[in-house]
Enzyme design. Structure first.
Site, short mmCIF file in Angstrom:
data_model
loop_
_atom_site.label_atom_id
_atom_site.label_comp_id
_atom_site.label_asym_id
_atom_site.label_seq_id
_atom_site.Cartn_x
_atom_site.Cartn_y
_atom_site.Cartn_z
N SER A 163 1.85 83.10 -95.57
CA SER A 163 3.32 83.25 -95.59
C SER A 163 3.84 84.39 -94.90
O SER A 163 3.13 85.07 -93.94
CB SER A 163 3.51 83.63 -97.11
OG SER A 163 3.26 84.97 -97.32
N THR A 198 5.44 78.47 -91.71
CA THR A 198 4.82 78.95 -93.16
C THR A 198 5.88 79.02 -93.92
O THR A 198 6.85 78.15 -94.16
CB THR A 198 4.37 80.58 -92.70
OG1 THR A 198 3.45 81.08 -93.62
CG2 THR A 198 5.44 81.34 -92.31
N TYR A 199 5.63 79.55 -95.11
CA TYR A 199 6.52 79.89 -96.41
C TYR A 199 6.98 81.21 -96.63
O TYR A 199 6.24 82.03 -96.35
CB TYR A 199 5.86 79.02 -97.59
CG TYR A 199 4.56 79.76 -97.80
CD1 TYR A 199 4.86 80.63 -98.98
CD2 TYR A 199 3.50 79.48 -97.33
CE1 TYR A 199 3.65 81.32 -99.49
CE2 TYR A 199 2.22 79.94 -98.15
CZ TYR A 199 2.26 81.04 -98.91
OH TYR A 199 1.18 81.64 -99.44
N GLY A 220 -1.92 85.96 -93.21
CA GLY A 220 -3.09 84.81 -93.21
C GLY A 220 -3.25 84.59 -91.57
O GLY A 220 -3.33 85.44 -90.79
N ALA A 229 -1.35 83.13 -89.50
CA ALA A 229 -0.30 83.40 -88.71
C ALA A 229 -0.28 84.71 -88.21
O ALA A 229 0.05 84.75 -87.03
CB ALA A 229 0.98 83.13 -89.36
#
Length: 125
Positions: A35, A67-68, A83, A85
């Protein structure tokens, strides 16, 4: 002979609805499950929801990822990338965080220009 004219099916277009432009990534945690954490005051100003999918584009390196959104503490200016990312976009990078919507009609996007501390410098709507 009578010929029935069919009306065209609705056409949904994917359009920009929210953008945090030139946001500064203030930290990262590659061990977190994923995220991008954004302070809730910036989320509200940009019309972003927790869990909403966003495209994050690094202005610094050109890397892009989806992503979120995870809600962060309001007023802190901390935008954290987490994460996997965190291997593509790192602390200290400038990014554009964008969310899109499906619509049959034009959408006036909420665009926020941010400074180095992630304060809103300019809004457009």
């Amino acid at each position: 002979m009578f010929r029935k004219v069919l009306s065209p099916a609705p056409m949904f277009r994917e359009v920009l609805k929210s953008k945090l432009h030139r946001a500064m990534i203030t930290g990262s945690d590659a061990d977190y499950e994923g995220s991008i954490e954004i302070p809730t005051d910036l989320m509200e100003a940009a019309d972003l929801w927790p869990g909403e999918k966003v495209l994050v584009a690094s202005i610094t390196t050109g890397n892009r990822l989806e992503t979120y959104v995870l809600a962060g503490q309001p007023g802190t200016g901390h935008i954290m990338i987490n994460g996997g990312a965190a291997h593509l976009i790192k602390a200290g990078e400038r990014v554009a965080i964008m969310a899109f919507a499906l619509s049959e009609t034009p959408v006036a996007s909420r665009n926020l220009l941010l400074d180095e501390q992630n304060n809103v410098v300019r809004k457009s709507q």
